[in-house]
Design an enzyme around this catalytic site. Structure first.
Site, PDB file in Angstrom:
ATOM      1  CE1 TYR A  31     -53.173  -4.134  29.182  1.00  0.00           C
ATOM      2  CE2 TYR A  31     -51.826  -2.411  28.642  1.00  0.00           C
ATOM      3  CZ  TYR A  31     -52.713  -3.232  28.337  1.00  0.00           C
ATOM      4  OH  TYR A  31     -53.000  -3.562  26.919  1.00  0.00           O
ATOM      5  CE  LYS A 149     -54.831  -0.170  28.490  1.00  0.00           C
ATOM      6  NZ  LYS A 149     -54.978  -1.064  27.556  1.00  0.00           N
TER       7      LYS A 149
HETATM    8  N1  PDD Z   1     -54.703   0.198  24.398  1.00  0.00           N
HETATM    9  N2  PDD Z   1     -59.798  -0.373  23.665  1.00  0.00           N
HETATM   10  C1  PDD Z   1     -58.753  -1.487  24.222  1.00  0.00           C
HETATM   11  C2  PDD Z   1     -59.116  -2.884  24.149  1.00  0.00           C
HETATM   12  C3  PDD Z   1     -57.473  -1.022  24.522  1.00  0.00           C
HETATM   13  O1  PDD Z   1     -56.615  -1.679  24.871  1.00  0.00           O
HETATM   14  C4  PDD Z   1     -57.196   0.369  24.579  1.00  0.00           C
HETATM   15  C5  PDD Z   1     -55.708   0.716  24.682  1.00  0.00           C
HETATM   16  C6  PDD Z   1     -58.191   1.360  23.672  1.00  0.00           C
HETATM   17  C7  PDD Z   1     -57.947   2.925  23.956  1.00  0.00           C
HETATM   18  O2  PDD Z   1     -57.736   3.432  24.947  1.00  0.00           O
HETATM   19  P1  PDD Z   1     -56.833   4.685  25.123  1.00  0.00           P
HETATM   20  O3  PDD Z   1     -57.325   5.874  24.133  1.00  0.00           O
HETATM   21  O4  PDD Z   1     -56.946   5.142  26.546  1.00  0.00           O
HETATM   22  O5  PDD Z   1     -55.363   4.392  24.899  1.00  0.00           O
HETATM   23  C8  PDD Z   1     -59.498   0.836  23.528  1.00  0.00           C
HETATM   24  C9  PDD Z   1     -53.388   0.455  24.790  1.00  0.00           C
HETATM   25  C10 PDD Z   1     -52.799   1.604  23.747  1.00  0.00           C
HETATM   26  C11 PDD Z   1     -52.402  -0.595  24.935  1.00  0.00           C
HETATM   27  O6  PDD Z   1     -53.053  -1.836  25.279  1.00  0.00           O
HETATM   28  O7  PDD Z   1     -51.400  -0.671  25.060  1.00  0.00           O
END
Ligand code: PDD
Length: 286
Positions: A31, A149
């Protein structure tokens, strides 16, 4: 509310998937979370590229090209009359018989959810949040690469639960070697003597798109930055600390395990980066 499901928009009550979907049975899928400001999406291409990388790392063929997602995301915002939006693309392995073999699932399930963005309370940005250093370690990169992710979020959920029990806003996880990794849905930074530090991707973290944006903004301003391997002590002795992700942007950290970080909160470098982020936002929107 309209939800995009596989090939069309349906009402939320009709947005149903099979109990045999391998996303549900095994957490098999990937996702992305995106954010729109006034209908324009932050670092759209980077998010779609990461989605495609995640899918490819689990051998999942996405039945969409980049432009299809862009069309769907824009249509989702239009149908739901959204301007500042939270957007989530979820792709699971799809429906198939019981068993782990992805070949059981001929068609992935594609879902796009779009909601009004629920911003974090302004007070949190003024005071900073409290973190708990949790015992749950970040997944070993050699076992489940954090670069994927994935829908399999139990590692982070266990860390979040532990942090909540300790009264923290979020949990800070170390990697298997005891180096700082990341929080449950955000990357972590700290500042010491004017230098901006953040764990390197080699520590087994998600390469956050906000993280990369903040690093490049800092470098453009000739602020010293360093990506490396750091022990929690370095963080506890820092002058400032903050978190980054797409929905929170840059969030100051007040304390870790009730030990205050620095004297001023938010600190001057955190403040400067937040201003830079806001000022440069238009060039990251599409
Ligand atoms: N989460 N680390 C983890 C484990 C994450 O799940 C996320 C993002 C980030 C930051 O990534 P970015 O800057 O690309 O949003 C770091 C999103 C917000 C979520 O899980 O909804």
């Amino acid at each position: 509310m309209w939800i995009f499901l596989n090939d069309r928009f349906v009402r939320k009550k009709d947005a149903l998937i099979s109990v045999f979907d391998h996303g549900f049975l095994y957490g098999d899928g990937v996702y992305e979370t995106l954010r729109a400001y006034g209908g324009r999406i932050f670092r759209l291409r980077q998010h779609l590229a990461r989605l495609s990388r995640s899918a490819s790392l689990i051998g999942l063929d996405i039945p969409f090209v980049e432009q299809d997602f862009i069309t769907v995301l824009r249509e989702a915002m239009k149908r739901n009359d959204l301007s500042d939006a939270y957007l989530r693309i979820t792709i699971s392995r799809g429906e198939g018989n019981i068993g782990l073999d992805p070949r059981l699932c001929p068609y992935p399930t594609v879902v796009v959810i779009s909601l009004p963005l629920q911003p974090y309370p302004v007070e949190l940005f003024n005071t900073g949040v409290s973190l708990a250093l949790v015992n749950v370690r970040r997944n070993l990169a050699a076992a489940l690469p954090p670069m994927i992710k994935s829908l399999n979020f139990l590692n982070n959920i266990l860390a979040k639960q532990e942090a909540s029990r300790a009264g923290g806003f979020d949990g800070l996880m170390l990697n298997g070697e005891g180096h700082i990794a990341e929080c449950t849905t955000s990357n972590i930074f700290f500042v010491k003597d004017g230098c901006v530090y953040t764990p390197s991707v080699a520590c087994g973290i998600l390469d956050g798109i906000t993280r990369e944006t903040v690093l490049s903004l800092a470098r453009e301003q000739a602020l010293p930055t360093e990506e490396g391997r750091y022990r929690p002590d370095a963080l506890l002795e820092a002058d400032e600390c903050f978190l980054t992700n797409t929905t929170m942007e840059i969030m100051p950290v007040q304390d870790i395990d009730k030990r205050p970080i620095g004297k001023e909160r938010p600190g001057p470098v955190t403040d400067r980066l937040r201003e830079l982020f806001r000022a440069n936002l238009p060039r990251f929107l599409e």
